[in-house]
Design an enzyme around this catalytic site. Sequence first.
Site, mmCIF file in Angstrom:
data_model
loop_
_atom_site.group_PDB
_atom_site.id
_atom_site.type_symbol
_atom_site.label_atom_id
_atom_site.label_comp_id
_atom_site.label_asym_id
_atom_site.label_seq_id
_atom_site.Cartn_x
_atom_site.Cartn_y
_atom_site.Cartn_z
ATOM 1 N N LYS A 158 17.510 21.512 0.968
ATOM 2 C CA LYS A 158 16.190 20.873 0.183
ATOM 3 C C LYS A 158 16.759 20.164 -0.444
ATOM 4 O O LYS A 158 17.835 19.776 -0.898
ATOM 5 C CB LYS A 158 15.448 21.616 -0.803
ATOM 6 N N ASP A 250 4.783 31.548 -8.813
ATOM 7 C CA ASP A 250 4.185 30.489 -7.536
ATOM 8 C C ASP A 250 4.275 31.071 -6.560
ATOM 9 O O ASP A 250 3.999 30.562 -5.976
ATOM 10 C CB ASP A 250 4.606 28.907 -7.961
HETATM 11 P P1 AMP Z 1 9.059 23.712 -0.174
HETATM 12 O O1 AMP Z 1 9.962 21.704 -1.271
HETATM 13 O O2 AMP Z 1 9.901 24.693 -1.195
HETATM 14 O O3 AMP Z 1 8.039 23.445 -0.654
HETATM 15 O O4 AMP Z 1 9.412 23.460 1.209
HETATM 16 C C1 AMP Z 1 8.628 22.485 1.626
HETATM 17 C C2 AMP Z 1 8.804 23.530 3.319
HETATM 18 O O5 AMP Z 1 9.886 23.178 3.863
HETATM 19 C C3 AMP Z 1 7.884 24.524 2.601
HETATM 20 O O6 AMP Z 1 6.510 24.581 3.296
HETATM 21 C C4 AMP Z 1 8.974 25.118 5.197
HETATM 22 O O7 AMP Z 1 8.375 24.669 5.857
HETATM 23 C C5 AMP Z 1 9.973 24.672 4.528
HETATM 24 N N1 AMP Z 1 11.410 24.861 4.153
HETATM 25 C C6 AMP Z 1 11.676 25.209 2.940
HETATM 26 N N2 AMP Z 1 12.382 26.314 2.619
HETATM 27 C C7 AMP Z 1 13.048 26.816 4.169
HETATM 28 C C8 AMP Z 1 13.720 27.396 4.444
HETATM 29 N N3 AMP Z 1 14.756 27.684 3.937
HETATM 30 N N4 AMP Z 1 13.629 27.640 5.902
HETATM 31 C C9 AMP Z 1 13.136 26.946 6.424
HETATM 32 N N5 AMP Z 1 11.997 26.552 5.959
HETATM 33 C C10 AMP Z 1 11.586 26.314 4.814
#
Ligand code: AMP
Length: 392
Positions: A158, A250
């Site tokens: 991230k 959340d």
């Molecule tokens: P978020 O910012 O946590 O909402 O992440 C955005 C999107 O990235 C999520 O909706 C997932 O589709 C993908 N994502 C986040 N974390 C992961 C992970 N650990 N493994 C795979 N996909 C992820």
Amino acid sequence: MPAVPWAEYTKLLDGSSHCWYFRGVSRNEAQQLLLSPPNQHGSFLIRDSESSRGEYSLSVRNHAKVSHFRICKGPDGGLYIQKGCPFPNLEELLTYYTVNWKVVQSPLLQPCIPKTPLVRDAWERPRSEFILGRKLGEGYFGEVWEGLWKNMVPVAIKIIKQADMKAEDFTKEIQNLKRLKHERLIQLHAVCSVGEPLYIVTELMRKGNLQSYLSSLEGRALSTLHLISIACQVADGMTYLEEQHIVHRDLAARNILVGDNLTCKIADFGLARLLKDDIYSTSGSTKIPVKWTAPEVANYRTYSLKSDVWSYGILLYEVFTYGQTPYEGMTNQETIQQISMGYRLPRPSTCPPEIYGVMLECWKANAEERPTFLALREKLCSIYRRVHNSLS
Ligand code: AMP
């Protein structure tokens, strides 16, 4: 010429213990660091060369510009910027160019001041250990990429724009991530918090978030038993958070991640909950995901494990409708109004009545009357066993 051979000498006096030596910092990171306060004209650092292993680069700030100079290593180990002018070690090289600075275009006035890492411990890793592969998605705080750690371990990275988050918020949430460990919670692997952007590195969940997964072709083919299994797994992870007295705030299908064999894990206990855009409605200084939120949170911001239970009921609705948005066609404001007048989502046609009964328990107006996650887990697991046995 020193008595010790160049190579040995260089090893003894390499820069690793000096404040001007920045291990694992890339050219771009050096540039960013030198251009950010409190660094100023004449700030400099030495870093490992990105293109030639065992060699170095000198990066120097000249007003608003940063220049980089390759420090090559001769066959005898001597270090030089200009051919024919070698030094036994970086320290002597710097001493020379501090005086003869015209060659490096700017006086070497003070070593670069590093950005203090937000997380100072074993979780902190240099950004150079990670290779970004493909973009997986985007959340409020930035992008999520699939990547490789040390060329071996598949991870999710991230990438957070620090400007979007207060340093203390970030530090607090990382503390949460670090101390929580459960097979139904996304596992943190590492953090890169020196310089920008921040990396939060977690285990990779190949099938992405539950909301998108459920509405995909593969998701829509899931049986009721599969859906109950998802509900049990989330209740299991939430029971762990309940035991730890951690409120998620959340809980929603978008924050559950799916791996192989339909493994589901809870994510974003902390980070993404701080802020997210479209589904989040601003009220006062905070933003809340209204359609997943218990009435006492919408009205008074009183988060508790019982408000997580309400959200869990909405998550059940998402699961048993294969990823539909709750209260479709209603605005956030209408949803709050309807809920306060006693309205509840109707039973989806694909949802067994017994599971709908669980949803209604989660949506009791009086938070105290809602079940605990422990009770929810027991209930759902017993439904799972019964349905499983009836099919075999
Ligand atoms: P978020 O910012 O946590 O909402 O992440 C955005 C999107 O990235 C999520 O909706 C997932 O589709 C993908 N994502 C986040 N974390 C992961 C992970 N650990 N493994 C795979 N996909 C992820």
